[in-house]
Scaffold this active site. Structure first.
Site, short mmCIF file in Angstrom:
data_model
loop_
_atom_site.label_atom_id
_atom_site.label_comp_id
_atom_site.label_asym_id
_atom_site.label_seq_id
_atom_site.Cartn_x
_atom_site.Cartn_y
_atom_site.Cartn_z
N ARG A 1 3.77 -0.84 -3.31
CA ARG A 1 4.65 -0.20 -2.32
C ARG A 1 3.94 0.02 -0.99
O ARG A 1 2.75 0.29 -0.94
CB ARG A 1 5.15 1.16 -2.85
N CYS B 1 4.88 2.41 2.47
CA CYS B 1 5.81 3.43 2.96
C CYS B 1 5.33 3.89 4.33
O CYS B 1 4.20 4.35 4.48
CB CYS B 1 5.88 4.62 2.00
#
Length: 208
Positions: free
Chosen positions: A186, A188
């Site tokens: 991920r 972010c």
């Protein structure tokens, strides 16, 4: 049955001949592979002439082997297998693509989905007053794209998350964790402005 097998073998023979004639002669390796298959199909066609019961399974097996070889060879001729071709996905269960883009593209057995924001696909309106509500709707929209592609949250291997305010990260992460239980890679980041001034956006890559 043997007549049927013989006819299939001859048809296969003809299809390979056509491909060989259109093959670029500079590719000697592919030409040799094609020539070998051509000789194999010739032998198979001759083998089909015999009607002995014992030869039927041999004949059928020979045809299947040649057909598999033809399929592999034709993939090399065209340069692409079916799984390598771009396939656009579209579903009314996720926000419609309203610009020069697709909701998602499948290539090489992977889904590359466009970023999803908290829009209700039924109304086209942004919904959710806070980050929790908006994140829930984003995840549902992502799930709709995954389902349309024949995938799901557990097969996602990379996500990119955009937040309008990094102070919302904890609340956003709580919603996120309920959906992406396999913990894909991920990124972010917080950005200055998101489309329609929403609070979050998520895009995914997944195996299909």
């Amino acid at each position: 049955m043997c007549r049927l097998f013989r006819r299939q073998g001859i048809e296969l023979y003809g299809r390979i001949r056509v491909r060989l004639f259109t093959l670029n002669a500079a590719d000697g390796n592919l030409f040799r592979q094609g020539a070998e298959l051509l000789r194999e199909c010739t032998q198979n066609a001759k083998r089909m002439r015999f009607g002995a019961r014992k030869s039927r399974k041999i004949a059928q097996s020979a045809i299947l082997t040649s057909r598999e070889g033809l399929s592999e060879l034709l993939q090399k001729f065209t340069g692409k297998e079916e799984k390598d071709m771009l396939k656009k996905i579209s579903t009314d269960k996720a926000p419609a693509a309203i610009g020069p883009y697709s909701q998602g593209i499948i290539v090489n057995g992977m889904l590359f989905a466009s970023g999803q924001i908290p829009i209700n696909p039924a109304t086209g309106n942004v919904e959710g007053e806070d980050i929790t509500a908006q994140a829930e709707l984003v995840m549902k929209n992502v799930g709709a794209l995954l389902a349309e592609a024949g995938s799901d949250y557990t097969r996602v291997f990379k996500t990119t998350c955009f937040l309008a305010d990094m102070d919302d990260f904890a609340a956003f992460n709580e919603v996120y964790a309920r959906y992406f239980t396999e913990k894909p890679a991920r990124s972010c980041v917080a950005v200055k402005t998101l489309p329609k001034n929403v609070l979050c956006e998520v895009e995914v890559m997944a195996e299909v």
